[in-house]
Design a protein around this motif. Structure first.
Motif, PDB file in Angstrom:
ATOM      1  N   ALA A   1     -24.278  64.692 -14.496  1.00  0.00           N
ATOM      2  CA  ALA A   1     -23.205  65.299 -15.287  1.00  0.00           C
ATOM      3  C   ALA A   1     -21.850  64.872 -14.759  1.00  0.00           C
ATOM      4  N   VAL A   2     -20.876  64.991 -15.627  1.00  0.00           N
ATOM      5  CA  VAL A   2     -19.478  64.832 -15.225  1.00  0.00           C
ATOM      6  C   VAL A   2     -18.922  66.233 -15.036  1.00  0.00           C
ATOM      7  N   PHE A   3     -18.542  66.553 -13.815  1.00  0.00           N
ATOM      8  CA  PHE A   3     -18.076  67.923 -13.573  1.00  0.00           C
ATOM      9  C   PHE A   3     -17.131  67.949 -12.377  1.00  0.00           C
ATOM     10  N   PRO A   4     -16.291  68.992 -12.317  1.00  0.00           N
ATOM     11  CA  PRO A   4     -15.322  69.057 -11.222  1.00  0.00           C
ATOM     12  C   PRO A   4     -15.996  69.332  -9.895  1.00  0.00           C
ATOM     13  N   GLU A   5     -15.510  68.670  -8.889  1.00  0.00           N
ATOM     14  CA  GLU A   5     -16.146  68.743  -7.582  1.00  0.00           C
ATOM     15  C   GLU A   5     -15.138  69.313  -6.580  1.00  0.00           C
ATOM     16  N   THR A   6     -15.565  70.270  -5.828  1.00  0.00           N
ATOM     17  CA  THR A   6     -14.676  70.966  -4.891  1.00  0.00           C
ATOM     18  C   THR A   6     -14.072  69.983  -3.883  1.00  0.00           C
ATOM     19  N   ASN A   7     -12.807  70.225  -3.580  1.00  0.00           N
ATOM     20  CA  ASN A   7     -12.091  69.470  -2.555  1.00  0.00           C
ATOM     21  C   ASN A   7     -12.066  67.973  -2.813  1.00  0.00           C
ATOM     22  N   THR A   8     -11.795  67.658  -4.046  1.00  0.00           N
ATOM     23  CA  THR A   8     -11.606  66.262  -4.420  1.00  0.00           C
ATOM     24  C   THR A   8     -10.311  66.144  -5.215  1.00  0.00           C
TER      25      THR A   8
ATOM     26  N   LYS B   1      -0.464  59.090  -6.428  1.00  0.00           N
ATOM     27  CA  LYS B   1      -0.164  59.961  -7.570  1.00  0.00           C
ATOM     28  C   LYS B   1      -1.423  60.759  -7.893  1.00  0.00           C
ATOM     29  N   VAL B   2      -1.272  62.053  -8.023  1.00  0.00           N
ATOM     30  CA  VAL B   2      -2.425  62.898  -8.327  1.00  0.00           C
ATOM     31  C   VAL B   2      -2.708  62.824  -9.826  1.00  0.00           C
ATOM     32  N   VAL B   3      -3.909  62.394 -10.159  1.00  0.00           N
ATOM     33  CA  VAL B   3      -4.304  62.293 -11.567  1.00  0.00           C
ATOM     34  C   VAL B   3      -5.096  63.529 -11.978  1.00  0.00           C
ATOM     35  N   GLU B   4      -5.926  64.025 -11.068  1.00  0.00           N
ATOM     36  CA  GLU B   4      -6.760  65.175 -11.421  1.00  0.00           C
ATOM     37  C   GLU B   4      -7.161  65.905 -10.149  1.00  0.00           C
ATOM     38  N   LYS B   5      -7.058  67.220 -10.176  1.00  0.00           N
ATOM     39  CA  LYS B   5      -7.426  68.015  -8.992  1.00  0.00           C
ATOM     40  C   LYS B   5      -7.974  69.357  -9.455  1.00  0.00           C
ATOM     41  N   PRO B   6      -9.210  69.712  -9.160  1.00  0.00           N
ATOM     42  CA  PRO B   6     -10.209  68.871  -8.519  1.00  0.00           C
ATOM     43  C   PRO B   6     -10.649  67.754  -9.467  1.00  0.00           C
ATOM     44  N   ALA B   7     -11.148  66.707  -8.885  1.00  0.00           N
ATOM     45  CA  ALA B   7     -11.569  65.568  -9.687  1.00  0.00           C
ATOM     46  C   ALA B   7     -12.942  65.843 -10.293  1.00  0.00           C
TER      47      ALA B   7
ATOM     48  N   PHE C   1     -18.984  61.872 -11.725  1.00  0.00           N
ATOM     49  CA  PHE C   1     -20.248  61.712 -12.435  1.00  0.00           C
ATOM     50  C   PHE C   1     -21.330  61.547 -11.385  1.00  0.00           C
ATOM     51  N   ARG C   2     -22.188  62.510 -11.285  1.00  0.00           N
ATOM     52  CA  ARG C   2     -23.247  62.401 -10.279  1.00  0.00           C
ATOM     53  C   ARG C   2     -24.387  63.336 -10.626  1.00  0.00           C
ATOM     54  N   ASP C   3     -25.409  63.240  -9.800  1.00  0.00           N
ATOM     55  CA  ASP C   3     -26.601  64.047 -10.001  1.00  0.00           C
ATOM     56  C   ASP C   3     -26.254  65.515  -9.814  1.00  0.00           C
TER      57      ASP C   3
ATOM     58  N   ALA D   1     -22.088  53.196 -22.216  1.00  0.00           N
ATOM     59  CA  ALA D   1     -21.929  52.499 -20.934  1.00  0.00           C
ATOM     60  C   ALA D   1     -20.862  53.209 -20.098  1.00  0.00           C
ATOM     61  N   ASP D   2     -21.156  53.391 -18.844  1.00  0.00           N
ATOM     62  CA  ASP D   2     -20.129  53.971 -17.986  1.00  0.00           C
ATOM     63  C   ASP D   2     -19.247  52.852 -17.446  1.00  0.00           C
ATOM     64  N   PHE D   3     -18.142  53.216 -16.869  1.00  0.00           N
ATOM     65  CA  PHE D   3     -17.267  52.183 -16.328  1.00  0.00           C
ATOM     66  C   PHE D   3     -16.510  52.703 -15.116  1.00  0.00           C
ATOM     67  N   ARG D   4     -16.050  51.731 -14.352  1.00  0.00           N
ATOM     68  CA  ARG D   4     -15.308  52.033 -13.132  1.00  0.00           C
ATOM     69  C   ARG D   4     -13.826  51.817 -13.379  1.00  0.00           C
ATOM     70  N   ASP D   5     -13.014  52.359 -12.501  1.00  0.00           N
ATOM     71  CA  ASP D   5     -11.580  52.093 -12.587  1.00  0.00           C
ATOM     72  C   ASP D   5     -10.990  52.051 -11.183  1.00  0.00           C
ATOM     73  N   ASN D   6      -9.713  51.713 -11.122  1.00  0.00           N
ATOM     74  CA  ASN D   6      -9.084  51.566  -9.808  1.00  0.00           C
ATOM     75  C   ASN D   6      -8.413  52.851  -9.326  1.00  0.00           C
ATOM     76  N   LEU D   7      -8.727  53.975  -9.962  1.00  0.00           N
ATOM     77  CA  LEU D   7      -8.308  55.249  -9.377  1.00  0.00           C
ATOM     78  C   LEU D   7      -9.237  55.550  -8.207  1.00  0.00           C
ATOM     79  N   ARG D   8      -8.732  56.295  -7.234  1.00  0.00           N
ATOM     80  CA  ARG D   8      -9.559  56.573  -6.056  1.00  0.00           C
ATOM     81  C   ARG D   8      -9.725  58.067  -5.879  1.00  0.00           C
ATOM     82  N   LEU D   9     -10.930  58.402  -5.496  1.00  0.00           N
ATOM     83  CA  LEU D   9     -11.271  59.797  -5.237  1.00  0.00           C
ATOM     84  C   LEU D   9     -10.990  60.093  -3.766  1.00  0.00           C
ATOM     85  N   LEU D  10     -10.155  61.082  -3.528  1.00  0.00           N
ATOM     86  CA  LEU D  10      -9.932  61.539  -2.161  1.00  0.00           C
ATOM     87  C   LEU D  10     -10.797  62.764  -1.939  1.00  0.00           C
ATOM     88  N   ARG D  11     -11.520  62.759  -0.848  1.00  0.00           N
ATOM     89  CA  ARG D  11     -12.230  63.970  -0.438  1.00  0.00           C
ATOM     90  C   ARG D  11     -11.407  64.585   0.682  1.00  0.00           C
TER      91      ARG D  11
END
Lengths: 339, 532
Positions: free
Chosen positions: A54-61, B511-517, B520-522, B481-491
């Motif tokens: 899923a695409v979903f918001p992830e804590t502390n990111t 520049k903050v684009v989205e918080k929390p980001a 796409f994952r399991d 199809a999914d795709f990648r971009d040059n934005l970076r995820l900060l943990r």
């Protein structure tokens, strides 16, 4: 409706099962209702046990765009501190130059219209001075015995009744106007100074702001908040430094948060306009003539050469003249005609 | 005069009160920098020199009307730089000095001919000097705000790193399209590069077979175009003879950027003997790969066996498993090439020859393509950034739970678009076309709150999309199809400590684009029953 192995999926998430995309329309206990084969993907059958992505918001990111505003992209280690680029967004200050006590007092009650005011000591007053009685400015036009003749309510102050109160003065330096400096808008933020300049009896209040939040980033570092013009109103012996006060000062971040600040006081003196050669312009030639007078190469004239009004002609007077010259570049300061 | 002056000051006060209110509100509702993290700024007035008494400098103010030698009130361009009690000098032939006794909105009252000067007439436009000096109010050490948050994972300095965007293609695209509908434009806002994942080309090399008899191959034929490679090698001279039998002609290296099936289609195969005469190819066989998570062991170099009999050229292995992100090899093999016998223009006038050259085209799907992003648009906003008006509005009041919304005209709307009604975003998942018609939506999309909306409220809707510049030879891509971009995820250690629209780590700004980001994952969940 899909049966799922647990909970946590939320409405609006986009699920992917195998290669099929499904937005979640609603959730239930152990089930989610989805729209099948969405976003152009192919609806297909899936086996029990298939993983749900899923695409979903992830804590502390935080998703970011790197190298913002041309900064170099670098490697960063775990534990690197993170700074909010929350720079200057607004400021406001009150700049004042407070007159000293004259040592004289009103000797009794006066109303708001009386122009000959009894005072206890005229020796410490001078015709032409602007003095301050409580919050009223008065210009001294005469000094008969035991009184001062004044213009009431000068400089836009209100004439008012007073009791036996101290007289402060003279007004040596008077704040006149202010305008925004270069710092606040230096990163491209839109600056407005909606309040303009608000003049008080002995001060002025000024402030500018930018829209709260957003980009560009507010500036950090050092710079000129504002330029304030001051006018000279009196020349005193020994040109004593007048304390320029800044209080209160409010600095706000672009987010609106308050930036703590400390004010460093300064003093400023009013000196004689150093036009020694009577050409009405302050030039290096005036400083040279003062030095020549000091070394006995030019006639001494305290009226024009004693710039700091200490009764002597010294190299310090020449230094003041040079400072005024350099201050006023590219156009020289004009002095009034020789008296 | 005094009244005018007071009036001017009073006119300024409401605006000042606004600033003061802002300051007060800030003090009440916003935090003050924590002294543990931030150093206080220093504010001071900086004066370049002492003030020369009655020293006159250009005020920037001019007379806007002429004045006689007897007038005591005159129109001026701007009273703001002036104050009652100052002196002004007219910079003209008279050099008259006047004392300001009053100031209006555009007038100045004066005492004429002071300090030994003589009142004179002045023309409109006369420049005024006044006695002032300038001090600068300086701020020093205005620091950005340490948050106390730290990076939880290291970040490399590679500007070419592309990360999964979390967005997908919402339509299949051909090679000519530069406006691409995607599932969520907010995920790629500010991206400048995206890579639509598929299979990426790495390299092609000639293998040992053609030169196995001692001939020297050269490979002048090389055209790599998006999702295909055309490649060919040749040898020169009659001796030694070319090879016969079976062997590997070439190795094509590809990278698996996307889960799923990869087709490897072989076409335009040409084999010739050493004299340049074409060998008739009996059959050309394609291959395929399945891209899976993890890193399955790469297959051993295959033996050149396309299966069956006769002269064949094939892709080997015919099927292989490849780990996501790994490179893999497609071997181009020839099987059962026999000497080609034909007449020659010299004794013995008939001879048989082995392989002298080959060429082929390998085409794969899906392909990986990198695109330059020109702009990104939310669905409900037009290309000008304003709400995309289609003259569509709600045909009835709706509450905050209704999912089938009546609209005046649904004929131009499509499932998959994002809609905005008041401040609520919705995902359109179904359309019943008509005028009036209905749309079925997911309410409160993108983290907005479902709310009631009144009849006649505008429904702004459109596809989430980005406009791109395509590669010189673009490839088609499938929806989903999914795709990648040059934005970076900060943990980070604690995102709640971050509040600014931009961050600094070391000397790099983000520049903050989205918080929390959204990533796409399991989810860790699985289907608990079969789904048809």
């Amino acid at each position: 409706m899909l049966s799922v192995s647990g909970s946590g999926l939320q409405k609006g998430w986009i699920l992917q099962v195998d290669s099929e995309l499904m937005p979640v329309a609603s959730t239930g206990s152990g089930t989610v209702t989805v729209v099948r084969g969405f976003f152009g993907s192919q609806a297909s059958s899936h086996s029990a046990g298939t993983a749900i992505k899923a695409v979903f918001p992830e804590t502390n990111t935080v998703r970011t765009s790197r190298g913002f505003q041309g900064t170099p992209v670098q490697s960063h280690a775990v534990g690197a501190p993170i700074t909010d680029l929350d720079g200057l967004g607004a400021y406001q200050f009150t700049l004042g130059v407070t007159a000293a006590q004259t040592g004289a007092h009103l000797t009794g009650q006066v109303d708001s219209t009386t122009t000959t005011i009894p005072v206890d000591n005229t020796a410490v007053l001078q015709v032409g001075w602007t003095v301050i009685v409580e919050s009223e400015k008065m210009r001294i036009t005469g000094l008969p015995t035991g009184a001062m003749e004044v213009q009431r309510g000068s400089d836009g102050t209100g004439a008012a009744a007073h009791g036996a109160v101290p007289i402060r003065g003279p007004v040596v330096v008077d704040p006149v106007s202010a305008k925004d400096g270069s710092l606040l808008g230096s990163t491209g933020r839109s600056v407005s100074c909606p309040g303009g300049v608000v003049r008080g009896v002995e001060n002025l209040q000024f402030g500018c702001s930018t829209p709260q939040g957003g980009l560009p980033v507010g500036p950090g570092g050092d710079g000129v908040l504002a330029q304030v013009t001051l006018s000279s109103r009196a020349l005193l012996p020994y040109a004593p430094a007048q304390a320029v006060t800044l209080s209160p000062v409010t600095l706000l971040r672009a987010s609106g948060n308050v930036i703590p600040n400390q004010v460093t006081p300064v003093g400023i003196s009013v000196i004689k306009c150093p036009d020694v050669n009577a050409n009405r312009l302050v030039t290096p030639g005036d400083a040279t003539l003062i030095l020549q007078a000091y070394f006995g190469l030019y006639p001494i004239n305290l009226n024009t050469q004693d710039v700091n009004v200490n009764g002597l002609v010294t190299p310090a007077d020449a230094t003041f003249a040079k400072q005024v010259y350099f201050l006023s570049q590219p156009q020289p300061v004009r002095c009034p005609p020789p008296s | 005069m005094t009244g005018e002056m007071r009036g001017e000051s009073m006119r300024n006060r409401p605006a000042l009160l606004l600033i003061l209110s802002l300051v007060l509100a800030s003090a009440l509702f916003f935090r003050t920098d924590s002294p543990a993290f931030a150093q206080p700024a220093t504010v001071y007035a900086q004066s370049g020199a002492p003030i020369p008494f009655h020293g006159l400098r250009p005020s920037g103010v001019t007379l806007t009307a002429g004045m006689t030698a007897f007038q005591t009130s005159v129109a001026i361009s701007d009273p703001a730089p002036l104050k009652v009690g100052q002196i002004v000098e007219t910079l003209d032939s008279s050099d008259e000095i006047m004392e300001i006794t009053g100031l209006g909105a555009s007038t100045m009252q004066v005492k004429r001919g002071v300090l030994g000067t003589i009142a004179a007439s002045h023309i409109s436009g006369t420049i005024l000097y006044s006695d002032f000096t300038t001090v600068e109010v300086m701020a020093s050490g205005v620091g950005y705000l340490p948050t106390g948050a730290t990076l939880s994972t290291a970040l490399d300095g590679d500007t070419g790193t592309l990360e999964n965007s979390g967005a997908f293609l919402a339509q299949s695209i051909g090679t000519g399209e530069t406006t691409i509908n995607i599932t969520d434009a907010s995920l790629v806002a500010d991206a400048t590069v995206v890579r639509i994942d598929g299979t990426a080309y790495v390299s092609t090399t000639n293998d040992t077979f053609l030169g196995s008899t001692g001939r020297s191959p050269t490979c002048p034929f090389y055209i790599q175009a998006g999702d295909s490679i055309s490649f060919g090698c040749a040898t020169l001279g009659a001796n030694p003879d070319g090879p016969t039998g079976s062997g590997i002609l070439a190795k094509v290296r590809l990278r698996a950027d996307h889960l799923g099936a990869v087709s490897l289609h072989l076409q335009d195969v040409v084999l010739t003997d050493v004299t340049g005469v074409a060998e008739p190819v009996g059959e050309v066989l394609d291959g395929s790969a399945t891209v899976v998570s993890g890193s399955p062991s790469p297959p051993s170099p295959p033996s050149p066996n396309c299966g069956g009999t006769g002269l064949k050229v094939c892709v080997l292995p015919s099927l292989q498993n490849v780990g996501l992100g790994n490179e893999f090899t497609a071997y181009i093999a020839v099987q059962n090439i026999t000497p080609l016998c034909h007449s020659v223009p010299y004794p013995p006038y008939s001879a048989c020859f082995g392989l002298g050259s080959y060429q082929f085209t390998l085409k794969w799907s899906p392909a990986t393509e990198q695109l330059s992003v020109q702009s990104v648009h939310r669905g409900y906003l037009g290309d000008d950034g304003q709400p995309w008006s289609r003259n569509i509005y709600l045909a009835a009041d709706v509450n905050d739970t209704l999912t089938v919304l009546p609209v005046n005209d649904s004929t131009t709307l499509q499932a998959g678009w994002t809609a905005l009604v008041d401040s609520e975003e919705m995902l359109i998942v179904g359309v019943s076309p008509g005028a009036p018609g209905t749309i079925t939506v997911v309410r409160g999309y993108h983290g907005t709150s479902p709310a009631s909306h009144l009849h006649d409220r505008n429904v702004y809707a459109g596809p989430e999309r980005m406009t791109v510049t395509r590669a010189s030879l673009p490839a088609p891509h499938s929806a989903g199809a999914d795709f990648r971009d040059n934005l970076r995820l900060l943990r980070v250690s604690n995102q709640s400590l971050l509040s600014a629209p931009a961050l600094q780590i070391d000397s790099e700004w983000f520049k903050v684009v989205e918080k929390p980001a959204r990533t796409f994952r399991d989810t860790g969940l699985t289907l608990s029953s079969n789904v048809n």
